[in-house]
Design a protein around this motif. Structure first.
Motif, PDB file in Angstrom:
ATOM      1  N   ASN A 128       0.817  -1.214   0.000  1.00  0.00           N
ATOM      2  CA  ASN A 128       0.000   0.000   0.000  1.00  0.00           C
ATOM      3  C   ASN A 128       0.855   1.270   0.000  1.00  0.00           C
ATOM      4  N   GLY A 129       2.114   1.166  -0.392  1.00  0.00           N
ATOM      5  CA  GLY A 129       3.015   2.317  -0.390  1.00  0.00           C
ATOM      6  C   GLY A 129       2.845   3.210  -1.612  1.00  0.00           C
ATOM      7  N   THR A 130       3.348   4.441  -1.474  1.00  0.00           N
ATOM      8  CA  THR A 130       3.343   5.398  -2.578  1.00  0.00           C
ATOM      9  C   THR A 130       4.427   5.003  -3.582  1.00  0.00           C
ATOM     10  N   ILE A 131       4.119   5.116  -4.851  1.00  0.00           N
ATOM     11  CA  ILE A 131       5.087   4.798  -5.900  1.00  0.00           C
ATOM     12  C   ILE A 131       5.708   6.092  -6.392  1.00  0.00           C
ATOM     13  N   GLY A 166      -9.624  -1.020   1.830  1.00  0.00           N
ATOM     14  CA  GLY A 166      -9.371   0.381   2.161  1.00  0.00           C
ATOM     15  C   GLY A 166      -7.994   0.630   2.719  1.00  0.00           C
ATOM     16  N   ALA A 167      -6.964   0.166   2.050  1.00  0.00           N
ATOM     17  CA  ALA A 167      -5.589   0.388   2.493  1.00  0.00           C
ATOM     18  C   ALA A 167      -5.225   1.856   2.401  1.00  0.00           C
ATOM     19  N   ARG A 168      -4.442   2.333   3.338  1.00  0.00           N
ATOM     20  CA  ARG A 168      -4.001   3.728   3.323  1.00  0.00           C
ATOM     21  C   ARG A 168      -2.475   3.739   3.203  1.00  0.00           C
ATOM     22  N   PRO A 169      -1.906   4.667   2.426  1.00  0.00           N
ATOM     23  CA  PRO A 169      -0.445   4.744   2.319  1.00  0.00           C
ATOM     24  C   PRO A 169       0.188   4.879   3.689  1.00  0.00           C
ATOM     25  N   GLY A 170       1.253   4.131   3.905  1.00  0.00           N
ATOM     26  CA  GLY A 170       1.970   4.173   5.165  1.00  0.00           C
ATOM     27  C   GLY A 170       1.382   3.286   6.234  1.00  0.00           C
TER      28      GLY A 170
END
Length: 173
Positions: A128-131, A166-170
């Motif tokens: 779920n990380g930012t790319i 509903g995954a959230r970044p971080g």
């Protein structure tokens, strides 16, 4: 002299261990005997060779891809005759996901004429990380970078490839 040489070769050959490979038997199994050195002693062993194969079954249900919304933040700059575009892709609807987008680059030549070039880019993630990605494009002989815009396609901009809880970044599990 010739007789002694032949005798030495025969004695040497009898001391060597050449496995006598048998013809394949049932299901491709081969058996033969060899002399092996185990703990400093020569021991006659029976070798059995059996071909094996492993099959992994695919999951019974195919994974269904669900559309999601991706937020793409862009920074861009000109370095001599190159254009650098940094993108950050975030998706808060699911973890593993993939997608694509179009980078539209507008440049100006020496005569002041504008040109727009389009580049297709893809992204994917397993969590779920930012790319973060930096792409480099040519100025194609033009002298000035006017602007860069990101345009998502009508289909395939963001597709969930895993859990959609509903995954959230971080966020970590």
């Amino acid at each position: 002299m010739k007789k002694n040489l032949i005798l030495v070769v025969i004695v040497w050959l009898s001391g060597c261990s050449f496995p006598a490979v048998a013809a394949p038997t049932e299901n491709g199994v081969k058996k033969w005997q060899e002399v092996k050195e185990i703990d400093g002693e020569k021991v006659k062993v029976q070798v059995i060779s059996k071909p094996t194969s492993t099959t992994f079954d695919a999951p019974a249900a195919s994974v269904e891809l669900t559309a999601c919304a991706a937020n793409i933040v862009t920074d861009y700059w000109q370095e001599d005759d190159l254009i650098k575009v940094e993108t950050l892709v975030e998706n808060t609807q699911c973890g593993p996901s993939k997608g694509r987008y179009t980078v539209k680059v507008r440049t100006r030549n020496d005569a002041g004429d504008l040109n727009t070039s389009k580049y297709q880019e893809q992204w994917s993630r397993d969590d779920n990380g930012t790319i973060k990605a930096i792409h480099t494009y040519s100025m194609n002989g033009h002298k000035e970078l006017v602007r860069v815009r990101i345009q998502p396609p009508f289909n395939g901009a963001c597709l969930c490839t895993g859990d959609t809880t509903g995954a959230r970044p971080g966020q970590t599990d």
